[in-house]
Design a protein around this motif. Sequence first.
Motif, PDB file in Angstrom:
ATOM      1  N   LYS A 199       2.259   2.502  -3.352  1.00 11.14           N
ATOM      2  CA  LYS A 199       1.335   3.182  -4.262  1.00 11.14           C
ATOM      3  C   LYS A 199       0.923   4.565  -3.761  1.00 11.14           C
ATOM      4  N   ALA A 200       1.351   4.933  -2.568  1.00 12.90           N
ATOM      5  CA  ALA A 200       0.816   6.115  -1.890  1.00 12.90           C
ATOM      6  C   ALA A 200       1.681   7.356  -2.009  1.00 12.90           C
ATOM      7  N   GLU A 201       1.007   8.499  -1.823  1.00 17.35           N
ATOM      8  CA  GLU A 201       1.690   9.763  -1.569  1.00 17.35           C
ATOM      9  C   GLU A 201       1.860   9.793  -0.054  1.00 17.35           C
ATOM     10  N   TYR A 229      -1.794   8.657   1.358  1.00 20.95           N
ATOM     11  CA  TYR A 229      -3.030   8.625   0.583  1.00 20.95           C
ATOM     12  C   TYR A 229      -2.771   7.921  -0.741  1.00 20.95           C
ATOM     13  N   VAL A 230      -3.626   6.945  -1.051  1.00 17.60           N
ATOM     14  CA  VAL A 230      -3.576   6.250  -2.331  1.00 17.60           C
ATOM     15  C   VAL A 230      -4.764   6.751  -3.145  1.00 17.60           C
ATOM     16  N   LEU A 241       0.832  -1.196   0.000  1.00 17.00           N
ATOM     17  CA  LEU A 241       0.000   0.000   0.000  1.00 17.00           C
ATOM     18  C   LEU A 241       0.873   1.255   0.000  1.00 17.00           C
ATOM     19  N   LYS A 242       1.914   1.248   0.816  1.00 18.98           N
ATOM     20  CA  LYS A 242       2.820   2.398   0.886  1.00 18.98           C
ATOM     21  C   LYS A 242       3.493   2.669  -0.458  1.00 18.98           C
ATOM     22  N   GLU A 262      -5.918   6.244  -6.195  1.00 20.53           N
ATOM     23  CA  GLU A 262      -6.734   5.335  -7.006  1.00 20.53           C
ATOM     24  C   GLU A 262      -7.733   4.517  -6.190  1.00 20.53           C
ATOM     25  N   THR A 263      -7.447   4.256  -4.924  1.00 22.76           N
ATOM     26  CA  THR A 263      -8.365   3.461  -4.098  1.00 22.76           C
ATOM     27  C   THR A 263      -9.038   4.272  -2.994  1.00 22.76           C
TER      28      THR A 263
END
Length: 143
Positions: free
Chosen positions: A11-13, A49-50, A8-9, A52-53
Motif C-alpha cells: 500500500k506504500a510509496e 509511507y502509506v 503494508l509495503k 491513508e494510514t
Amino acid sequence: MALVTEELKAKAEIYSGDALCQEKCQFLLKEVGLPNGLLPLKDILECGYVAETGHVWLKQRKKTEHCFKKVGRLVSYGPEITARVEKHRITKLTGVKAKELLLWVTLTDISFDGEAKVTFHSSTGLYRTFPADAFMAEEDGKK
C-alpha cells in the motif's frame, strides 16, 4: 507499530537511496507540520509511507547518534525506525532512544504545539518539552 509487513509495503510509496529518502523525509516533516531537524539520519537505504494510514518507516545502513546541542540531548536512531504520522504528531514510534542522565529512554510519541514547543513521550510515561527551534535543521549555506 511492528515490523514492516509485505501487506503494508503493498500500500506504500517506497523510495530508495539516501538523497531521495532525505528529500522525502524533509517533505514529510514539513507536510505534517513538524520541525525539519527531528530525523537527522545518515545513509538511508529505504523509506516508505502509506498516506491513508500515516504509517512511515525508514531503514538506514546502521544506527546513528545525534546530539541536539541547543538542548544538550543525545538521541540514538536505530537501523529501522517506524511510526505513524499525523498533523503535528508522531505516534507509535519505534527505533528511537534519548539519553536522560545515564539511561537510554525509548521514545514513543512526539508532539508539536504548532508554534514553539516539542514534547517527547517515553514508553515509561515520562515526557520532556523543549523549544522547537532546537530541532530545526540549518538551511544550506546558513550557519
